[in-house]
Motif scaffolding. Structure first.
Motif, PDB file in Angstrom:
ATOM      1  N   GLY A 163      78.828  41.701 100.311  1.00 48.86           N
ATOM      2  CA  GLY A 163      80.145  41.533  99.727  1.00 48.86           C
ATOM      3  C   GLY A 163      80.807  40.269 100.207  1.00 48.86           C
ATOM      4  N   SER A 164      81.810  39.830  99.466  1.00 44.54           N
ATOM      5  CA  SER A 164      82.545  38.626  99.852  1.00 44.54           C
ATOM      6  C   SER A 164      84.002  38.749  99.433  1.00 44.54           C
ATOM      7  N   TYR A 165      84.858  38.199 100.270  1.00 48.81           N
ATOM      8  CA  TYR A 165      86.261  37.993  99.932  1.00 48.81           C
ATOM      9  C   TYR A 165      86.489  36.497  99.962  1.00 48.81           C
ATOM     10  N   THR A 166      86.943  35.933  98.856  1.00 49.10           N
ATOM     11  CA  THR A 166      87.125  34.490  98.741  1.00 49.10           C
ATOM     12  C   THR A 166      88.520  34.192  98.219  1.00 49.10           C
ATOM     13  N   ASP A 167      89.273  33.425  98.991  1.00 49.43           N
ATOM     14  CA  ASP A 167      90.610  32.979  98.589  1.00 49.43           C
ATOM     15  C   ASP A 167      90.521  31.491  98.301  1.00 49.43           C
ATOM     16  N   ALA A 168      90.352  31.147  97.018  1.00 52.39           N
ATOM     17  CA  ALA A 168      90.156  29.758  96.610  1.00 52.39           C
ATOM     18  C   ALA A 168      91.308  29.334  95.710  1.00 52.39           C
ATOM     19  N   LYS A 169      92.104  28.376  96.186  1.00 53.27           N
ATOM     20  CA  LYS A 169      93.255  27.947  95.395  1.00 53.27           C
ATOM     21  C   LYS A 169      93.587  26.486  95.671  1.00 53.27           C
ATOM     22  N   PHE A 170      94.321  25.903  94.735  1.00 58.40           N
ATOM     23  CA  PHE A 170      94.794  24.532  94.911  1.00 58.40           C
ATOM     24  C   PHE A 170      95.963  24.518  95.887  1.00 58.40           C
ATOM     25  N   THR A 171      95.897  23.626  96.861  1.00 56.55           N
ATOM     26  CA  THR A 171      97.010  23.453  97.799  1.00 56.55           C
ATOM     27  C   THR A 171      97.883  22.265  97.432  1.00 56.55           C
ATOM     28  N   ASP A 172      97.384  21.399  96.553  1.00 56.50           N
ATOM     29  CA  ASP A 172      98.150  20.233  96.103  1.00 56.50           C
ATOM     30  C   ASP A 172      97.530  19.728  94.812  1.00 56.50           C
ATOM     31  N   TYR A 173      98.135  20.112  93.685  1.00 55.13           N
ATOM     32  CA  TYR A 173      97.613  19.628  92.412  1.00 55.13           C
ATOM     33  C   TYR A 173      98.753  19.493  91.406  1.00 55.13           C
ATOM     34  N   TYR A 204      99.416  17.663  88.240  1.00 51.45           N
ATOM     35  CA  TYR A 204      98.683  16.913  87.224  1.00 51.45           C
ATOM     36  C   TYR A 204      99.560  15.839  86.584  1.00 51.45           C
ATOM     37  N   ASN A 205     100.801  16.205  86.252  1.00 53.06           N
ATOM     38  CA  ASN A 205     101.749  15.229  85.720  1.00 53.06           C
ATOM     39  C   ASN A 205     103.158  15.752  85.991  1.00 53.06           C
ATOM     40  N   ALA A 206     104.144  15.081  85.444  1.00 55.49           N
ATOM     41  CA  ALA A 206     105.539  15.416  85.758  1.00 55.49           C
ATOM     42  C   ALA A 206     105.918  16.830  85.334  1.00 55.49           C
ATOM     43  N   THR A 207     105.210  17.384  84.365  1.00 59.16           N
ATOM     44  CA  THR A 207     105.570  18.721  83.868  1.00 59.16           C
ATOM     45  C   THR A 207     104.514  19.785  84.166  1.00 59.16           C
ATOM     46  N   THR A 208     103.443  19.399  84.844  1.00 58.11           N
ATOM     47  CA  THR A 208     102.346  20.337  85.081  1.00 58.11           C
ATOM     48  C   THR A 208     101.972  20.345  86.559  1.00 58.11           C
ATOM     49  N   ASN A 209     102.228  21.465  87.219  1.00 56.83           N
ATOM     50  CA  ASN A 209     101.940  21.612  88.644  1.00 56.83           C
ATOM     51  C   ASN A 209     101.079  22.860  88.841  1.00 56.83           C
ATOM     52  N   TYR A 210      99.817  22.657  89.265  1.00 54.19           N
ATOM     53  CA  TYR A 210      98.887  23.761  89.468  1.00 54.19           C
ATOM     54  C   TYR A 210      98.809  24.208  90.922  1.00 54.19           C
ATOM     55  N   THR A 211      99.637  23.652  91.796  1.00 58.30           N
ATOM     56  CA  THR A 211      99.604  24.010  93.210  1.00 58.30           C
ATOM     57  C   THR A 211      99.814  25.523  93.374  1.00 58.30           C
ATOM     58  N   GLY A 212      98.961  26.151  94.175  1.00 55.26           N
ATOM     59  CA  GLY A 212      99.057  27.579  94.426  1.00 55.26           C
ATOM     60  C   GLY A 212      98.265  28.444  93.471  1.00 55.26           C
ATOM     61  N   THR A 213      97.714  27.870  92.406  1.00 54.48           N
ATOM     62  CA  THR A 213      96.925  28.668  91.464  1.00 54.48           C
ATOM     63  C   THR A 213      95.474  28.729  91.916  1.00 54.48           C
ATOM     64  N   ARG A 214      94.787  29.776  91.469  1.00 56.38           N
ATOM     65  CA  ARG A 214      93.402  29.981  91.874  1.00 56.38           C
ATOM     66  C   ARG A 214      92.448  29.124  91.054  1.00 56.38           C
ATOM     67  N   LEU A 215      91.287  28.888  91.643  1.00 58.57           N
ATOM     68  CA  LEU A 215      90.260  28.146  90.939  1.00 58.57           C
ATOM     69  C   LEU A 215      89.712  28.986  89.797  1.00 58.57           C
ATOM     70  N   THR A 216      89.169  28.321  88.797  1.00 61.58           N
ATOM     71  CA  THR A 216      88.576  29.033  87.672  1.00 61.58           C
ATOM     72  C   THR A 216      87.304  29.757  88.110  1.00 61.58           C
ATOM     73  N   ASN A 217      87.064  30.908  87.501  1.00 64.06           N
ATOM     74  CA  ASN A 217      85.847  31.690  87.730  1.00 64.06           C
ATOM     75  C   ASN A 217      85.600  31.974  89.209  1.00 64.06           C
ATOM     76  N   ALA A 218      86.673  32.237  89.959  1.00 69.22           N
ATOM     77  CA  ALA A 218      86.572  32.466  91.397  1.00 69.22           C
ATOM     78  C   ALA A 218      87.166  33.828  91.741  1.00 69.22           C
ATOM     79  N   PRO A 219      86.368  34.896  91.714  1.00 59.36           N
ATOM     80  CA  PRO A 219      86.900  36.217  92.044  1.00 59.36           C
ATOM     81  C   PRO A 219      87.237  36.325  93.525  1.00 59.36           C
ATOM     82  N   LYS A 220      88.322  37.018  93.834  1.00 50.69           N
ATOM     83  CA  LYS A 220      88.637  37.256  95.243  1.00 50.69           C
ATOM     84  C   LYS A 220      87.614  38.189  95.873  1.00 50.69           C
ATOM     85  N   TRP A 221      87.239  39.222  95.148  1.00 47.88           N
ATOM     86  CA  TRP A 221      86.314  40.214  95.672  1.00 47.88           C
ATOM     87  C   TRP A 221      85.060  40.256  94.810  1.00 47.88           C
TER      88      TRP A 221
END
Length: 765
Positions: free
Chosen positions: A629-639, A641-658
């Motif tokens: 088993g695995s527990y994975t916490d994968a997220k952007f800490t600084d992203y 993209y532009n003045a209206t798009t901030n992905y900081t704090g969101t999880r990576l694509t196709n990355a299950p926590k459990w």
């Protein structure tokens, strides 16, 4: 294409067939990597021998998180593709949508850009499979084992990998053995699988091993306009390996392989289609939804690929030093026809013609020299060169949402060339990319005491990546049936060619301490690097920076109760800088609207951290219980993209926590000499989002899969018959979602998202 494929296959056949029997009794060290386990107690777990550090060693003695799957374990699951590894090893995911690539610990770049290196390297028999759109291995015939090395790799492997390596080892030819193995299975959905392997000695110091496969199944959806299945697949191919050992200190292995893949897995409608499109679909019997795989497009979308290669491996014992050289050439082809209209073209059309042809060629050379083991200092030093060339023509011709034919059957006179450019007399794009890598690497291992050692490795890499975009004219008549005129949708790029160069030094430090003979503690700190590249998005020149990572890992590997219980546990954290992320951006569709396109951009910061564990037990002779088993916490800490798009704090694509797996295997020999085998496995995958930013439409809920296999072997074990079941509880899931302009929400469906029951027979002699 046919002539080139034929020349490659004939060349490999000629090389492998031009053998002269020679005389000796020695067995190669290279062959004994799969050697008889050091423990022969039938009540104990077998040793797992890996070459993660370029030497044969017990997995329990290597200071690195490794998930190993034997060829027998792969066969027991009933899976048929390397991409199915994601259902067997919790730390692995596979994204089939945006360029198709593996992820480890939640991290991996999936991109349609040709100069973007892969975060996860697939290495087959020590050859890096780095062609875009190619996994490097089709079919799972004659697999000895698959080792998943988690975390940054590069100080001991030919090519840098910031997330990890999937190392596949196929069967080696065996001296003085004549063996034949064959397998046939037939299941629901017209699933049919044929595998065969032959090992033939050529005199006393050479052997030839040839394997082949042919597998196919029918689709899970239907194209109601063409009355054809959607999601069907057919694959076939083979591998030949010639082993020669002129002396106990020298051996050669020449390998050739070829594989062909075809599928009709196209995206199908879910929701958000224009009212007129939905009405047409409903009228034809297609009802869009998250569990529908039906469409009514006038064209039959499909993907066809082929891969072929040659490699030559030399292993020489130079007075206690081991010299290894691996030379390789590979070719791949990826042809896709993926129209996007959803309805008959005389009713509605959007992009009725969407065709791409990608060809790649690559040469590589890896050489390394290793010291003997057991001394105070063990060392390995090596060099690597890799040059990959990619060439793609792409055409996308749109009607702008109007029918391709009017009521009289007259075709539309002008089409929008999404792959052209405003003011340029052309209708298609031509991409040429070259990725060139040169590197030197090495590792020192200091055995400070009988129980304490420290490994220190380093790698210097020089990369030169380039890509150019030209516009060309492709004769439309063979494709459309007539000669339309074309108008571009976007301006030509200000720059049509770019080149980036980069240098990097990465390193790894890994102490390990043997607490007891069967208990080891280890830790590591490593850095990794992925080179910069050049992309073109909507004809815009868009270079991106290199990616770096710092990774920490610590763990315990242990065996207990007389090697009847194995427990491994590790914790990890990786911090990425300028991670090469893939997102969707909008470009003009030529009719006043916008269509999504993928783009590579650098995310300032990304972190993945978690815990991984596995346990295997043999409480009774013939009974094995395992789980991981695995527990994975994968997220952007600084992203941002532009003045209206901030992905900081969101999880990576196709990355299950459990994620987790469990399996039960039982084997019993009857008094008559006949045998019974039973296998059940369970896989759980937590919820994921398939698009950056976690938009609600891209959510894939958590799901579980259960597979089983039951067989009976005749006395002598030469014939085995059995039944199998995959996805016994018929669990449905989607593998990817896509907002496709005015066509609304589309999705992809996996053939594993349905129950398949069948039977099989294996023979060996």
């Amino acid at each position: 294409m046919f002539m080139r494929r034929r020349q490659i296959w004939l060349a490999s056949s000629a090389l492998l067939g031009a053998t002269v029997p020679v005389a000796t009794q020695a067995q190669a060290q290279a062959q004994t990597q799969e050697a008889t386990p050091s423990r022969v107690d039938a009540d104990a777990l077998s040793d797992i021998v890996v070459t993660a550090e370029r030497r044969s060693a017990s997995s329990q003695k290597v200071p690195l998180a490794i998930q190993s799957v034997s060829g027998a374990a792969l066969a027991a699951t009933g899976y048929t593709s390397l991409t199915d590894l994601q259902y067997i090893t919790p730390g692995v995911q596979y994204d089939p949508t945006q360029g198709a690539a593996f992820q480890i610990r939640g991290v991996g770049s999936t991109s349609f850009d040709f100069s973007n290196a892969k975060s996860v390297s697939v290495v087959v028999d020590d050859v890096v499979m780095d062609a875009p759109r190619a996994n490097g291995l089709t079919g799972l015939v004659d697999i000895d084992r698959v080792d998943v090395l988690l975390g940054p790799q590069g100080t001991l492997f030919g090519k840098n990998a910031t997330s990890g390596v999937i190392a596949v080892t196929t069967g080696m030819p065996k001296l003085s053995e004549t063996t034949v193995r064959a397998s046939a299975s037939l299941g629901e959905h017209d699933e049919r699988i044929l595998n065969g392997t032959v090992n033939v000695p050529l005199g006393s110091m050479a052997a030839l091993r040839v394997s082949g496969f042919d597998q196919a199944f029918d689709g899970f959806g239907r194209n109601v306009t063409l009355d054809k299945k959607v999601g069907s697949q057919h694959e076939y191919g083979g591998r030949a390996r010639l082993y020669i050992e002129p002396s106990s200190s020298l051996n050669f292995t020449l390998s050739g392989d070829y594989a062909h893949h075809w599928d009709s897995s196209v995206r199908t409608p879910v929701s958000g289609q224009p009212a007129n499109v939905t009405a047409i679909l409903n009228e034809l019997g297609v009802f869009p939804g998250p569990k529908s795989a039906d469409t009514a497009d006038s064209s039959y979308g499909n993907i066809e690929t082929e891969e072929a290669g040659l490699s030559f491996r030399v292993v020489a014992d130079l007075g206690g030093l081991t010299l290894t050289s691996i030379s390789a050439y590979r070719y791949s082809r990826y042809d896709n026809s993926t129209p996007a209209s959803l309805t008959p073209y005389d009713r509605y059309a959007y992009i009725p013609f969407n065709i791409g042809n990608l060809d790649t060629d690559k040469v590589s050379e890896e050489i390394h020299l290793a010291s003997p083991t057991g001394g105070f200092v063990e060392w390995l030093v090596g060099g690597f060169y890799n040059k990959l060339k990619s060439r793609q023509t792409q055409l996308q011709w749109s009607t702008g949402g109007e029918p391709l034919y009017d009521a009289n059957g007259t075709p539309k006179a002008t089409l929008i060339a999404l792959t052209g450019a405003l003011g340029v007399d052309a209708n298609a794009s031509l991409f040429n990319a070259t990725n060139e890598t040169m590197a030197g690497f090495g590792q020192l291992k200091f055995n400070l005491t009988p129980t304490l050692s420290v490994s220190v490795g380093g790698r210097y890499t020089r990369d030169v990546n380039s890509q150019g975009l030209d516009f060309v004219t492709i004769d439309p008549e063979p494709i459309t049936g007539y000669n339309p005129t074309f108008v571009g949708s976007s301006a030509a790029p200000a720059l049509s060619y770019g080149k980036v160069k980069g240098d990097n030094f990465s390193y790894r430090i890994a102490p390990q301490y043997q607490v007891a003979p069967n208990v080891m503690l280890y830790a590591s700190y490593s850095t990794g690097y992925k080179p910069a590249g050049i992309a073109f998005v909507g004809n815009k020149y868009a270079p991106y920076r290199d990616e770096t990572v710092k990774a920490w890992e610590g763990g315990i590997k242990s065996e207990w109760l007389g090697h009847r219980l194995r427990v491994n546990l590790d914790v990890f954290r990786s911090d990425f800088k300028d991670f090469q992320a893939t997102i969707l951006t909008q470009i003009p569709d030529g009719s006043g609207g916008l269509i999504n396109a993928t783009v590579i951009g650098n995310a300032g910061g990304l972190r993945t951290q978690g815990v991984e564990g596995s346990i295997t037990a043999q409480p009774l002779p013939g009974l094995t219980l395992s789980g991981s088993g695995s527990y994975t916490d994968a997220k952007f800490t600084d992203y941002v993209y532009n003045a209206t798009t901030n992905y900081t704090g969101t999880r990576l694509t196709n990355a299950p926590k459990w994620a987790g797996t469990a399996a039960i295997d039982y084997a019993h020999e009857l008094p008559s000499g006949a045998g019974l085998k039973a296998h059940v496995d369970y896989a759980y995958r937590g919820e994921v989002w398939t698009v950056v930013g976690q938009p609600a439409y891209s959510n894939v809920p958590a799901y579980s899969l259960v597979n089983s296999r039951l067989s009976y072997s005749l006395p002598g074990k030469r014939v085995e018959v059995g039944v199998y079941g995959r996805n016994l509880f018929d669990q449905y899931f989607s593998t990817g979602w896509q907002q496709y302009g005015v066509l609304g929400l589309l999705h992809y469906t996996s053939p594993n998202a349905r129950r398949t029951l069948g039977g099989f027979v294996n023979v060996s002699f």
